[in-house]
Design a protein around this motif. Structure first.
Motif, mmCIF file in Angstrom:
data_model
loop_
_atom_site.group_PDB
_atom_site.id
_atom_site.type_symbol
_atom_site.label_atom_id
_atom_site.label_comp_id
_atom_site.label_asym_id
_atom_site.label_seq_id
_atom_site.Cartn_x
_atom_site.Cartn_y
_atom_site.Cartn_z
ATOM 1 N N LEU A 63 9.994 65.871 49.814
ATOM 2 C CA LEU A 63 10.704 65.427 48.780
ATOM 3 C C LEU A 63 12.382 66.084 49.525
ATOM 4 C CD1 LEU A 63 9.839 66.430 45.334
ATOM 5 C CD2 LEU A 63 10.007 64.141 46.424
ATOM 6 N N ILE A 64 13.307 65.067 49.651
ATOM 7 C CA ILE A 64 14.484 64.995 50.081
ATOM 8 C C ILE A 64 15.617 64.744 48.791
ATOM 9 C CG2 ILE A 64 16.332 64.547 51.822
ATOM 10 C CD1 ILE A 64 14.021 64.257 53.751
ATOM 11 N N TRP A 65 16.397 65.483 48.833
ATOM 12 C CA TRP A 65 17.558 64.997 47.406
ATOM 13 C C TRP A 65 18.560 65.771 47.793
ATOM 14 C CZ3 TRP A 65 17.001 66.353 41.722
ATOM 15 C CH2 TRP A 65 17.049 65.340 40.703
ATOM 16 N N ASP A 91 9.171 60.427 43.504
ATOM 17 C CA ASP A 91 10.026 60.212 44.349
ATOM 18 C C ASP A 91 11.362 60.525 44.092
ATOM 19 O OD1 ASP A 91 10.732 58.496 46.627
ATOM 20 O OD2 ASP A 91 11.544 56.825 45.514
ATOM 21 N N ALA A 92 12.221 60.851 45.115
ATOM 22 C CA ALA A 92 13.666 61.464 44.738
ATOM 23 C C ALA A 92 14.460 60.626 45.898
ATOM 24 C CB ALA A 92 13.566 62.821 45.423
ATOM 25 N N TYR A 93 15.014 61.067 46.792
ATOM 26 C CA TYR A 93 15.578 60.241 47.831
ATOM 27 C C TYR A 93 14.707 59.123 48.461
ATOM 28 C CZ TYR A 93 17.344 58.478 52.487
ATOM 29 O OH TYR A 93 17.722 57.966 53.214
ATOM 30 N N ARG A 94 15.412 57.947 48.546
ATOM 31 C CA ARG A 94 14.767 56.773 49.000
ATOM 32 C C ARG A 94 15.468 56.104 49.915
ATOM 33 N NH1 ARG A 94 13.197 52.771 44.310
ATOM 34 N NH2 ARG A 94 12.073 54.733 43.518
ATOM 35 N N PRO A 95 15.282 55.771 51.268
ATOM 36 C CA PRO A 95 15.891 55.098 52.044
ATOM 37 C C PRO A 95 16.094 53.664 51.848
ATOM 38 C CG PRO A 95 14.057 56.399 53.359
ATOM 39 C CD PRO A 95 13.780 56.308 51.812
ATOM 40 N N GLN A 96 17.234 53.429 52.170
ATOM 41 C CA GLN A 96 17.432 51.903 51.956
ATOM 42 C C GLN A 96 16.409 50.792 52.510
ATOM 43 O OE1 GLN A 96 19.754 50.205 49.985
ATOM 44 N NE2 GLN A 96 18.986 48.185 50.542
ATOM 45 N N LYS A 97 15.972 51.169 53.734
ATOM 46 C CA LYS A 97 14.880 50.401 54.344
ATOM 47 C C LYS A 97 13.523 50.554 53.409
ATOM 48 C CE LYS A 97 14.521 53.066 58.231
ATOM 49 N NZ LYS A 97 15.442 54.125 57.977
ATOM 50 N N ALA A 98 13.389 51.555 52.560
ATOM 51 C CA ALA A 98 12.279 51.257 51.737
ATOM 52 C C ALA A 98 12.594 50.035 50.684
ATOM 53 C CB ALA A 98 11.942 52.435 50.986
ATOM 54 N N VAL A 99 13.656 50.066 50.099
ATOM 55 C CA VAL A 99 14.267 49.370 49.188
ATOM 56 C C VAL A 99 14.164 47.678 49.955
ATOM 57 C CG1 VAL A 99 16.400 48.349 47.754
ATOM 58 C CG2 VAL A 99 15.819 50.746 48.246
ATOM 59 N N GLN A 100 14.349 47.578 51.215
ATOM 60 C CA GLN A 100 14.176 46.179 51.714
ATOM 61 C C GLN A 100 12.452 45.960 51.978
ATOM 62 O OE1 GLN A 100 17.721 45.588 51.693
ATOM 63 N NE2 GLN A 100 16.841 44.368 53.308
ATOM 64 N N HIS A 101 11.917 47.033 51.867
ATOM 65 C CA HIS A 101 10.610 46.640 52.017
ATOM 66 C C HIS A 101 9.992 46.103 50.845
ATOM 67 C CE1 HIS A 101 6.327 48.545 53.227
ATOM 68 N NE2 HIS A 101 6.102 47.169 52.866
ATOM 69 N N GLY A 138 19.431 53.333 43.142
ATOM 70 C CA GLY A 138 20.394 54.464 42.803
ATOM 71 C C GLY A 138 19.643 55.543 43.591
ATOM 72 N N HIS A 139 18.396 55.596 43.849
ATOM 73 C CA HIS A 139 17.477 56.358 44.671
ATOM 74 C C HIS A 139 18.160 56.814 45.981
ATOM 75 C CE1 HIS A 139 13.921 57.569 42.233
ATOM 76 N NE2 HIS A 139 14.100 56.313 41.703
ATOM 77 N N SER A 140 18.841 55.802 46.665
ATOM 78 C CA SER A 140 19.211 55.740 47.989
ATOM 79 C C SER A 140 20.708 56.563 48.109
ATOM 80 C CB SER A 140 19.533 54.360 48.591
ATOM 81 O OG SER A 140 18.291 53.572 48.695
ATOM 82 N N ARG A 141 21.191 56.769 46.921
ATOM 83 C CA ARG A 141 22.613 57.538 46.752
ATOM 84 C C ARG A 141 22.216 59.114 46.899
ATOM 85 N NH1 ARG A 141 23.825 53.778 42.534
ATOM 86 N NH2 ARG A 141 23.539 55.395 41.045
ATOM 87 N N GLY A 142 21.025 59.504 46.499
ATOM 88 C CA GLY A 142 20.288 60.708 46.994
ATOM 89 C C GLY A 142 20.429 61.785 45.411
ATOM 90 N N SER A 143 20.520 60.981 44.432
ATOM 91 C CA SER A 143 20.614 61.964 43.253
ATOM 92 C C SER A 143 19.910 61.578 42.043
ATOM 93 C CB SER A 143 22.038 62.158 42.900
ATOM 94 O OG SER A 143 22.727 63.216 43.715
ATOM 95 N N THR A 144 18.915 60.311 42.348
ATOM 96 C CA THR A 144 17.924 59.853 41.173
ATOM 97 C C THR A 144 16.726 60.300 41.640
ATOM 98 O OG1 THR A 144 19.498 58.073 40.840
ATOM 99 C CG2 THR A 144 17.216 57.581 40.330
ATOM 100 N N ILE A 145 15.786 60.532 40.565
ATOM 101 C CA ILE A 145 14.491 60.972 40.519
ATOM 102 C C ILE A 145 13.633 60.624 39.645
ATOM 103 C CG2 ILE A 145 14.846 62.757 39.113
ATOM 104 C CD1 ILE A 145 13.508 64.559 41.374
ATOM 105 N N ASP A 146 12.221 60.248 40.457
ATOM 106 C CA ASP A 146 11.112 59.758 39.258
ATOM 107 C C ASP A 146 10.226 61.167 38.915
ATOM 108 O OD1 ASP A 146 12.325 57.237 39.186
ATOM 109 O OD2 ASP A 146 11.196 56.615 40.951
#
Length: 225
Positions: A63-65, A91-101, A138-146
């Motif tokens: 987990l990165i956040w 899930d915490a931080y999510r790379p933008q490439k994951a969103v593209q996936h 919002g996960h890609s901004r680094g401060s959203t979490i599930d």
């Protein structure tokens, strides 16, 4: 020969260690470094998610956040621990490439590998229109979490009435499709997160964002490892 093999393994170990300890952008932390006892089930590192496959950008189950959000979450964990409970993060931080996936997957209409578990009552073609898949997260901004709550004694999840990442009205916080006990559990999670500076998302009981997030307009794309 044995010395050469020994040196070779030392080299491989050192490289693996370096890989596992990437230098994070300023303002980010490994959550376990700050909250050692937190439970982790990083779904997008595995195939147990709505896509049914490991997601781009997740290279390690860590987990990165943002450090600011993690510091606030530590207070939540401490309060829950005093009540015999703990947090479990999906899930915490999510790379933008994951969103593209996610976006590519959503456009592949015939790819319904995990439909039965995560969106049995929805036509995949409507995922964008209904807001389940978006261009940015919002996960890609680094401060959203599930996340959810588990018991300390056996790490069993509290019954929230629907699973994490289930696409449907039953996952809305104020749904009428759940019973009183499930509603109570959702309210416990929401109230303790709000108490320590987080806001929820009405359509996903598990989704929270630090109110004073440090990177409100930046979408990061570094890998999770």
């Amino acid at each position: 020969m044995k010395i050469h093999r020994y040196l070779f393994f030392i080299f491989i170990f050192s490289q693996t260690t370096i890989f596992a300890q990437q230098k994070l952008p300023k303002g980010f932390s490994y959550v376990k470094d700050i909250i050692p006892g937190i439970n982790v089930d990083l779904r997008y590192y595995s195939s147990h998610n709505f896509v049914g496959k490991k997601i781009d950008g997740y290279k390690s189950p860590v987990l990165i956040w943002s450090t600011a959000a993690t510091s606030a979450l530590k207070k939540v964990e401490k309060e829950l621990n005093a009540q015999g409970m703990s947090l479990k993060v999906f899930d915490a931080y999510r790379p933008q490439k994951a969103v593209q996936h996610f976006k590519r997957w959503a456009l592949q209409i015939n790819d319904t590998l995990s439909k039965r578990e995560f969106y049995p009552n929805l036509d995949k073609r409507n995922l964008f229109k209904l807001g389940y898949i978006a261009n940015k997260s919002g996960h890609s901004r680094g401060s959203t979490i599930d996340l959810t709550i588990v018991t300390l004694i056996d790490h069993k999840e509290l019954d929230m009435g629907s699973p994490f990442d289930f696409f449907g009205p039953i996952s809305h916080f104020d749904t009428e499709e759940i019973n009183a006990a499930q509603k109570k559990n959702r309210t416990l999670l929401k109230s303790i997160m709000m108490k320590h500076g987080f806001k929820g998302y009405a359509k996903e009981w598990w989704h929270f964002t630090l109110i004073h997030e440090p990177y409100q307009k930046t979408y990061f794309d570094f890998d999770v490892y």
